[in-house]
Enzyme design. Sequence first.
Site, PDB file in Angstrom:
ATOM      1  CB  ALA A  85     -24.495 -10.134 -14.986  1.00 26.71           C
ATOM      2  CG  ASP A 117     -21.842  -5.148 -13.618  1.00 33.68           C
ATOM      3  OD1 ASP A 117     -21.094  -4.761 -12.594  1.00 33.68           O
ATOM      4  OD2 ASP A 117     -20.858  -5.747 -14.443  1.00 33.68           O
ATOM      5  CB  SER A 155       4.944   4.376  14.359  1.00 38.29           C
ATOM      6  OG  SER A 155       5.988   5.250  15.119  1.00 38.29           O
ATOM      7  CD  GLU A 207      -4.649  -6.173  15.430  1.00 41.36           C
ATOM      8  OE1 GLU A 207      -5.442  -6.423  16.297  1.00 41.36           O
ATOM      9  OE2 GLU A 207      -4.522  -5.118  15.153  1.00 41.36           O
ATOM     10  CE  LYS A 232       4.194  -2.665  11.920  1.00 37.96           C
ATOM     11  NZ  LYS A 232       4.449  -2.198  10.529  1.00 37.96           N
ATOM     12  CG  ASP A 252       4.605  -3.561   4.008  1.00 36.82           C
ATOM     13  OD1 ASP A 252       4.618  -2.777   4.755  1.00 36.82           O
ATOM     14  OD2 ASP A 252       5.608  -4.034   3.374  1.00 36.82           O
ATOM     15  NE  ARG A 294       2.000   7.285  12.004  1.00 35.55           N
ATOM     16  CZ  ARG A 294       3.138   7.684  11.847  1.00 35.55           C
ATOM     17  NH1 ARG A 294       3.862   7.753  10.872  1.00 35.55           N
ATOM     18  NH2 ARG A 294       3.866   7.926  13.042  1.00 35.55           N
ATOM     19  CE1 TYR A 325      -4.379   0.514  12.799  1.00 41.62           C
ATOM     20  CE2 TYR A 325      -3.858  -0.491  10.825  1.00 41.62           C
ATOM     21  CZ  TYR A 325      -3.707   0.413  11.614  1.00 41.62           C
ATOM     22  OH  TYR A 325      -2.685   1.482  11.334  1.00 41.62           O
ATOM     23  CE  LYS A 360      -2.922  -3.166  17.486  1.00 41.78           C
ATOM     24  NZ  LYS A 360      -3.964  -2.736  16.559  1.00 41.78           N
ATOM     25  CE  LYS A 398       8.719  -4.022  10.563  1.00 45.95           C
ATOM     26  NZ  LYS A 398       9.160  -2.412  10.763  1.00 45.95           N
ATOM     27  CB  CYS A 434      14.214  -8.416 -31.963  1.00 46.24           C
ATOM     28  SG  CYS A 434      13.152  -9.788 -31.218  1.00 46.24           S
ATOM     29  CB  CYS A 478      12.059 -11.286 -35.135  1.00 47.06           C
ATOM     30  SG  CYS A 478      12.012  -9.596 -34.859  1.00 47.06           S
ATOM     31  CB  CYS A 514      11.169  -6.436 -30.788  1.00 52.72           C
ATOM     32  SG  CYS A 514      10.917  -6.975 -32.435  1.00 52.72           S
ATOM     33  CB  CYS A 521       8.619 -10.013 -33.514  1.00 51.22           C
ATOM     34  SG  CYS A 521       9.797 -10.780 -32.355  1.00 51.22           S
TER      35      CYS A 521
HETATM   36  S1  IVH Z   1      -1.992  -0.393  15.593  1.00 48.63           S
HETATM   37  C1  IVH Z   1      -0.719   3.447  17.664  1.00 48.63           C
HETATM   38  N1  IVH Z   1      -2.363  -2.660  14.014  1.00 48.63           N
HETATM   39  O1  IVH Z   1       1.909  -0.264  11.271  1.00 48.63           O
HETATM   40  C2  IVH Z   1      -0.420   2.508  16.779  1.00 48.63           C
HETATM   41  N2  IVH Z   1      -0.923  -0.823  13.304  1.00 48.63           N
HETATM   42  O2  IVH Z   1       4.202   1.510  12.649  1.00 48.63           O
HETATM   43  C3  IVH Z   1      -1.450   1.817  15.900  1.00 48.63           C
HETATM   44  N3  IVH Z   1       0.055  -1.455  10.862  1.00 48.63           N
HETATM   45  O3  IVH Z   1       1.322   3.112  11.165  1.00 48.63           O
HETATM   46  C4  IVH Z   1      -1.162   1.010  14.924  1.00 48.63           C
HETATM   47  N4  IVH Z   1      -1.191  -3.398  10.652  1.00 48.63           N
HETATM   48  O4  IVH Z   1      -0.036   1.661   9.637  1.00 48.63           O
HETATM   49  C5  IVH Z   1      -1.910  -1.417  14.263  1.00 48.63           C
HETATM   50  N5  IVH Z   1      -2.795  -4.550  12.756  1.00 48.63           N
HETATM   51  C6  IVH Z   1      -2.100  -3.379  12.755  1.00 48.63           C
HETATM   52  C7  IVH Z   1      -1.315  -2.679  11.939  1.00 48.63           C
HETATM   53  C8  IVH Z   1      -0.937  -1.604  11.913  1.00 48.63           C
HETATM   54  C9  IVH Z   1      -0.433  -2.379   9.974  1.00 48.63           C
HETATM   55  C10 IVH Z   1       0.545  -0.051  10.619  1.00 48.63           C
HETATM   56  C11 IVH Z   1       0.083   1.092  10.764  1.00 48.63           C
HETATM   57  C12 IVH Z   1       1.222   1.635  11.632  1.00 48.63           C
HETATM   58  C13 IVH Z   1       2.470   1.142  11.437  1.00 48.63           C
HETATM   59  C14 IVH Z   1       3.176   0.937  12.973  1.00 48.63           C
END
Ligand code: IVH
Length: 669
Positions: A36, A39, A84, A115, A117, A119, A138, A226, A290, A314, A408, A411, A426, A431
Amino acid sequence: MLKRKEAGSRIEELRREIEYHNYRYYVLDAPVISDAEFDRLVAELAELEKAYPEFITPNSPTQRVGGAPREGFATVRHLVPMLSLANAFSAEELYDFDRRVRAALPGESVAYVVEPKIDGLAVSLTYRDGEFVQGATRGDGETGEDITPNLRTIRSLPLRLLKEAPPVVEVRGEAYMSKEAFAKLNEHREEAGEPPFANPRNAAAGSLRQLDPKITAHRKLDLFVYGIGHSEGVRFTTHHQVLAWLGEQGFRVNPHHRVFEAVAEVVEYCLSWQEKRFDLPYVIDGMVVKVDSLAQQERLGATLKSPRWAVAYKFPPEEAVTRLEKIVVSVGRTGVLTPTAVFEPVHLAGTTVSRATLHNEDLIREKDVRVGDYIVVHKAGDVIPEVVRSLPERRTGREQIFRMPEKCPVCGAGTVREEGEVAVRCPNISCRARLKESVLHFASRNAMDIRGLGPALVEQLVEKGLVESVADIYGLKYEDLVKLERMGPKSATNLLNEIAASKKRDLGRLIFALGIRHVGERAGKLLAAHFENLERLMTATGEELTAIPEIGPKMAASIRAFFAEPRNQAVIKQLVEAGVNTVSRETAAAAGPLTGKVFVLTGTLRDYTREEATALIERRGGRVSSSVSRRTDYVVVGENPGSKYDRARELGVAVLDEEEFKRLLETGQ
Ligand code: IVH
């Protein structure tokens, strides 16, 4: 109202304060003021910006709700391509990656950062002199789409960097939707007869690629960053330093990143998340490994598609095969019939499941799912069990094709399917199934918040005929309740108190509680603020409704249809007669003896909690602010006051002790 110059500095002060609290709330998850209070700061800023529009900037926190719709997306060329990642699907492939890295860096020691990944959708965020100036998708890696206004709506995205900033820095990260937001969004879409999103990634992508940023603003997106793409005027030596710097600048960096020197530890950490990931509030589809040293990263370089210094481990997809025993159909609050698959229990994404939504008739037909089939199940967004496909090769010939009931199941009313909708409904608003869901919604936490009115009780109340509409809740008597199963004298009394207390809820909650199609919590608040009482909303025309920003023609039509229905009018009449509040608190307050007065509370009061004192002030038309400024009229000082007391002294603002405060409440003087 403040003079122009003062307004300018107050606006800047408010922005800093709001951004700070925003950061505390959305990035650190450790707020220091109440919602609050927050806000109110935003309301004060909005009010000043309305009076002095020349001060509005695109990065003002008030602009997070989304600006005007656009015609299309401009393209953005990435100064550093957005590549990617190569994938690894097993521990063995992670070891292969490590061998390749070490072979290219002979004799050197190598450390890795691992770290999650996330989605979601990769985004690029450019900051010039610390200001967020451009955000892009991207795209194909070379050029993406400019989605700046949409990204601004993400509350955890800093509009300004917190610390001294380099001239240019382009931050990279993943925009995503949490499992909870995804589940809720799909629930609403199904209630509205719209097709659900397949997973949070699609939901995030669909939400960010909206030409109308106001839609994005509703979609509760979040962000983890990241890395850094292009930059000028900052240098780092390791990736983990980059992450630390991003954190200090106000970004959300995933807390589960770790540095390892031994590849065996990297592998162990990756594998350890295989099951643990189901406890996270967002979906991760793997772990990213990395090379930590940026100099080593540079020497390793990249192929056309992906860097040689990183790999994505993965997780195997979570799927299970089971046998479909039956398809049951339930009826929701808006009357939508939802088919649910009931199957032999299987372990899936961290829990045992035996039911999964089949969404609607069309999807059952598309997937050719028959009762008795072997089916593949998974969890969309790791949370919602779903039937992926059937396995026709395992059929015996005894499987049955499913048809949506023409009546339904609760009912018996004839079901209808509106043109252009996938949902079968319905149509009977009385109902029992719809009624139970409506009562539960009415009593839910964000609506009228009647604690103790849960599914088991609602079931009994409806089945026994004690509740035939939501308004009947207010006619319940002790004698009715105490006889029910699992109800004692104490719980009956508590429930009656809860019901009585709910009569005072704000109008915004009541509007939401009524369960008008397409009208969510936020729309409830907006409508309450605009119309100030229920009667005016009930007679509003389509034009009046759509004139309110954020209220579209679909919602307007649904509101008009709801109030045109005589049965709904009767329910509202009954609510009014029961004494349920139908006036917006802001209006009620506007007429009080403390109208226009701004209070700041500090220290502990003997006789009131903060919330009570705030309510007392607001009921009399006053307002409570979290910080002392020249605009503050009174600082109320309890025991152990904080720095606000000193600030009040400094600015010469009137200070009240508890006795003086009480007198003011009583007499208005
Ligand atoms: S590093 C040069 N770190 O995964 C690559 N990517 O296919 C830089 N993603 O397009 C990506 N979490 O959208 C990196 N901790 C993370 C990530 C991450 C998700 C995604 C990102 C990228 C795809 C890789």
